[in-house]
Design a protein around this motif. Structure first.
Motif, mmCIF file in Angstrom:
data_model
loop_
_atom_site.group_PDB
_atom_site.id
_atom_site.type_symbol
_atom_site.label_atom_id
_atom_site.label_comp_id
_atom_site.label_asym_id
_atom_site.label_seq_id
_atom_site.Cartn_x
_atom_site.Cartn_y
_atom_site.Cartn_z
ATOM 1 N N PRO A 117 0.824 -1.226 0.000
ATOM 2 C CA PRO A 117 0.000 0.000 0.000
ATOM 3 C C PRO A 117 0.852 1.268 0.000
ATOM 4 C CG PRO A 117 -0.794 -1.588 1.625
ATOM 5 C CD PRO A 117 0.528 -2.095 1.154
ATOM 6 N N VAL A 118 0.295 2.284 -0.656
ATOM 7 C CA VAL A 118 0.896 3.622 -0.669
ATOM 8 C C VAL A 118 -0.098 4.582 -0.039
ATOM 9 C CG1 VAL A 118 1.704 5.514 -2.129
ATOM 10 C CG2 VAL A 118 2.258 3.145 -2.726
ATOM 11 N N ARG A 160 6.026 18.017 -4.254
ATOM 12 C CA ARG A 160 6.143 16.586 -4.005
ATOM 13 C C ARG A 160 5.462 16.208 -2.704
ATOM 14 N NH1 ARG A 160 12.289 14.906 -2.233
ATOM 15 N NH2 ARG A 160 12.385 16.069 -0.256
ATOM 16 N N GLN A 161 5.062 14.923 -2.637
ATOM 17 C CA GLN A 161 4.476 14.336 -1.441
ATOM 18 C C GLN A 161 5.269 13.089 -1.065
ATOM 19 O OE1 GLN A 161 0.187 14.650 -3.180
ATOM 20 N NE2 GLN A 161 -0.050 14.413 -0.962
ATOM 21 N N ILE A 162 5.283 12.789 0.212
ATOM 22 C CA ILE A 162 6.093 11.673 0.704
ATOM 23 C C ILE A 162 5.242 10.762 1.594
ATOM 24 C CG2 ILE A 162 8.092 11.015 2.098
ATOM 25 C CD1 ILE A 162 9.404 13.630 1.345
ATOM 26 N N ASP A 163 5.330 9.452 1.312
ATOM 27 C CA ASP A 163 4.811 8.440 2.234
ATOM 28 C C ASP A 163 5.992 8.018 3.097
ATOM 29 O OD1 ASP A 163 3.882 6.255 3.592
ATOM 30 O OD2 ASP A 163 3.273 5.111 1.830
ATOM 31 N N GLY A 164 5.997 8.529 4.326
ATOM 32 C CA GLY A 164 7.173 8.357 5.182
ATOM 33 C C GLY A 164 7.290 7.029 5.882
ATOM 34 N N ALA A 177 7.395 5.770 -0.389
ATOM 35 C CA ALA A 177 7.107 6.281 -1.730
ATOM 36 C C ALA A 177 7.261 7.800 -1.746
ATOM 37 C CB ALA A 177 5.696 5.890 -2.163
ATOM 38 N N ILE A 178 7.616 8.291 -2.884
ATOM 39 C CA ILE A 178 7.737 9.726 -3.121
ATOM 40 C C ILE A 178 6.992 10.047 -4.408
ATOM 41 C CG2 ILE A 178 9.283 11.660 -3.570
ATOM 42 C CD1 ILE A 178 11.418 10.259 -1.967
ATOM 43 N N ALA A 179 6.176 11.078 -4.377
ATOM 44 C CA ALA A 179 5.413 11.501 -5.554
ATOM 45 C C ALA A 179 5.831 12.919 -5.956
ATOM 46 C CB ALA A 179 3.916 11.461 -5.269
ATOM 47 N N HIS A 180 6.035 13.109 -7.235
ATOM 48 C CA HIS A 180 6.332 14.423 -7.811
ATOM 49 C C HIS A 180 5.161 14.815 -8.712
ATOM 50 C CE1 HIS A 180 10.622 14.654 -6.575
ATOM 51 N NE2 HIS A 180 10.536 13.307 -6.636
ATOM 52 N N LEU A 181 4.560 15.958 -8.446
ATOM 53 C CA LEU A 181 3.416 16.428 -9.223
ATOM 54 C C LEU A 181 3.717 17.811 -9.790
ATOM 55 C CD1 LEU A 181 2.241 14.935 -6.379
ATOM 56 C CD2 LEU A 181 0.133 15.147 -7.687
ATOM 57 N N GLY A 182 3.213 18.041 -10.976
ATOM 58 C CA GLY A 182 3.433 19.332 -11.616
ATOM 59 C C GLY A 182 2.328 19.659 -12.603
ATOM 60 N N SER A 183 2.185 20.940 -12.877
ATOM 61 C CA SER A 183 1.191 21.408 -13.843
ATOM 62 C C SER A 183 1.749 22.609 -14.588
ATOM 63 C CB SER A 183 -0.127 21.784 -13.140
ATOM 64 O OG SER A 183 0.082 22.859 -12.240
ATOM 65 N N TRP A 184 1.214 22.823 -15.780
ATOM 66 C CA TRP A 184 1.622 23.958 -16.607
ATOM 67 C C TRP A 184 0.382 24.549 -17.271
ATOM 68 C CZ3 TRP A 184 6.226 26.229 -16.485
ATOM 69 C CH2 TRP A 184 6.495 27.216 -17.433
ATOM 70 N N TRP A 185 0.137 25.828 -17.017
ATOM 71 C CA TRP A 185 -1.059 26.517 -17.500
ATOM 72 C C TRP A 185 -0.667 27.552 -18.547
ATOM 73 C CZ3 TRP A 185 -6.174 26.391 -17.657
ATOM 74 C CH2 TRP A 185 -6.904 27.549 -17.875
ATOM 75 N N ASP A 186 -1.287 27.454 -19.719
ATOM 76 C CA ASP A 186 -1.115 28.440 -20.788
ATOM 77 C C ASP A 186 -2.487 28.987 -21.160
ATOM 78 O OD1 ASP A 186 1.843 28.198 -21.883
ATOM 79 O OD2 ASP A 186 1.114 26.168 -21.518
ATOM 80 N N SER A 187 -2.578 30.294 -21.330
ATOM 81 C CA SER A 187 -3.851 30.911 -21.692
ATOM 82 C C SER A 187 -3.580 32.093 -22.614
ATOM 83 C CB SER A 187 -4.593 31.380 -20.434
ATOM 84 O OG SER A 187 -5.823 31.990 -20.778
ATOM 85 N N ALA A 188 -4.330 32.146 -23.717
ATOM 86 C CA ALA A 188 -4.153 33.223 -24.692
ATOM 87 C C ALA A 188 -5.507 33.613 -25.253
ATOM 88 C CB ALA A 188 -3.215 32.788 -25.820
ATOM 89 N N ASP A 189 -5.655 34.892 -25.608
ATOM 90 C CA ASP A 189 -6.893 35.349 -26.218
ATOM 91 C C ASP A 189 -6.600 36.496 -27.176
ATOM 92 O OD1 ASP A 189 -6.282 37.322 -24.350
ATOM 93 O OD2 ASP A 189 -8.375 37.763 -23.913
ATOM 94 N N ALA A 219 1.754 13.356 -12.720
ATOM 95 C CA ALA A 219 2.087 12.867 -11.382
ATOM 96 C C ALA A 219 2.977 11.637 -11.547
ATOM 97 C CB ALA A 219 0.829 12.522 -10.589
ATOM 98 N N ARG A 220 4.154 11.657 -10.926
ATOM 99 C CA ARG A 220 5.098 10.520 -10.976
ATOM 100 C C ARG A 220 5.284 9.990 -9.557
ATOM 101 N NH1 ARG A 220 8.057 14.296 -14.085
ATOM 102 N NH2 ARG A 220 9.533 14.509 -12.345
ATOM 103 N N VAL A 221 5.115 8.690 -9.418
ATOM 104 C CA VAL A 221 5.220 8.053 -8.103
ATOM 105 C C VAL A 221 6.297 6.978 -8.168
ATOM 106 C CG1 VAL A 221 4.037 6.733 -6.305
ATOM 107 C CG2 VAL A 221 2.798 8.499 -7.593
ATOM 108 N N GLY A 222 7.218 7.038 -7.220
ATOM 109 C CA GLY A 222 8.265 6.018 -7.095
ATOM 110 C C GLY A 222 8.165 5.329 -5.741
ATOM 111 N N GLN A 223 8.142 3.978 -5.748
ATOM 112 C CA GLN A 223 8.018 3.207 -4.508
ATOM 113 C C GLN A 223 9.236 2.297 -4.356
ATOM 114 O OE1 GLN A 223 4.578 0.662 -4.282
ATOM 115 N NE2 GLN A 223 4.641 0.526 -2.046
#
Length: 370
Positions: A117-118, A160-164, A177-189, A219-223
């Motif tokens: 489990p994570v 990032r989030q960590i399951d300690g 486990a360690i999770a790395h999350l990211g987002s990229w927002w682009d907006s044009a008008d 989202a990338r998760v490494g266990q």
């Protein structure tokens, strides 16, 4: 008696000798001939010296167009003062110190690749990130009635989030486990701009145009698991999602201009569709189906409102410093973290787990008007 007549004759002759002789002067002729009375109705017509012109109706010329107002672009005492309105064309570049909505991983799930489990706690609160802003426009006429404008905003985020939970191995103890999350927002008008009100220092323009927005999320998760040969092995999984919005847009822009200061506020709302795609890959997907999981795509109706507030200060000629605030919100998005929901709830579809996304930030920029 004779003596008296003699004296009278002598006295008259003496008086005549003492005065000049009188000469009769004929009267001067008159410069104008004497007027001759003519009975009414018998006067002959005078000959016309001008050609006879037909009678014409007077048509007044059309009124001249109102001259555009004259503005000072410099101080009145400066010899380089230019008497013109310095906003026929404008462009701005700036930096964004922003925040955005963060994705949330399932609280608990069991990756098929490890069977362990994570557990992740709530996502940390958003922290500031840098972005980029570019906007500008131009007027088609000197009266500033018809014009176009455009803008572009980008803002990224990662955390990032960590399951300690400790995992002992032959080479050391690691977090589960360690999770790395990211987002990229682009907006044009891009918008057509039409002036409704231009009175004294206040100006109100209407906007109609097109809005595009894109949210890329992963989202990338490494266990970590113990391994008898290498001591420890990392199993990796990755969820990715993309959201593309296209729609028509309406809005209002208000500007209040003082000598060197200007205050502006713009509100827009775009209505359209958002196309979302989700994909899950990695060791667990390979263990589950032997290939990456592609959940396909979905298209849904969406709304994207945006607000902009700016204060600008003219520091030299047509150059301005700007300080402002930007807010944008897309009501339907799919996040990369949603793909891991199939491990927590088998048979679920992450495309149905839509949620809203917001991005906001303070802007600091340089603007040039011509």
């Amino acid at each position: 008696m004779k003596t008296m007549w003699g004296l009278a004759v002598l006295f008259s002759a003496g008086a005549a000798l003492g005065q000049p002789p009188t000469v009769a002067v004929p009267p001067l002729p008159s410069a104008n001939p004497p007027l001759r009375a003519v009975p009414d109705g018998n006067a002959p017509p005078l000959p016309s010296l001008l050609p006879t012109m037909p009678a014409q109706t007077y048509v007044p010329p059309p009124p001249l167009p109102a001259a555009p107002p004259v503005y000072l672009t410099e101080d009145p005492l400066d010899a380089r003062t230019v008497f013109q309105r310095p906003d026929r064309l404008w462009v701005r570049v700036g930096l964004v110190l922003g925040w955005s909505d963060r994705a949330k991983l399932p609280a608990t799930w069991v990756p098929p690749a490890t069977g362990t489990p994570v557990r992740f706690s709530e996502s940390p609160s958003a922290s500031e990130r840098s972005g980029f802003l570019l906007d500008g426009g131009f007027w088609l006429d000197d009266a500033r009635i018809h014009g176009f404008d455009a803008s572009y905003l980008e803002l990224g985020d990662c955390f990032r989030q960590i399951d300690g939970t400790p995992v002992p191995t032959s080479i050391g103890t690691y977090d589960n486990a360690i999770a790395h999350l990211g987002s990229w927002w682009d907006s044009a008008d891009v918008n057509y701009r039409h002036n409704f009100l231009d009175r004294d220092a206040l100006r109100v323009d209407g906007l109609i145009g097109y809005r595009y927005a894109s949210l890329s999320d992963h989202a990338r998760v490494g266990q970590v698991l113990p391994d008898p040969v290498d001591g420890a092995v990392i199993y990796r999984d990755r969820g990715a999602a993309t959201n593309e919005f296209n729609g028509g847009q309406l809005g209002l822009a208000m500007t209040y201009t003082l000598d060197r200061w200007a205050f502006s506020a713009t509100g827009k709302i775009a209505l359209g569709t958002v196309l979302s795609r989700v994909r899950l890959s990695g060791d667990s997907a390979a263990a589950l189906v032997g290939a990456p999981l592609d959940f396909g795509s979905s298209s849904q109706f969406a709304v994207l409102p945006s607000l902009t507030y700016d204060v600008s200060w003219r520091f030299w000629r047509n150059n301005y410093f700007t300080l402002g605030y930007q807010f944008q919100y897309l009501n339907r998005t799919v996040r990369g973290a949603d793909a891991f929901g199939v491990y927590a709830n088998p048979g679920s579809n992450p495309l149905q787990a839509t949620s809203g996304f917001w991005a906001q930030g303070l802007t600091l920029g340089w603007q040039f008007k011509y």
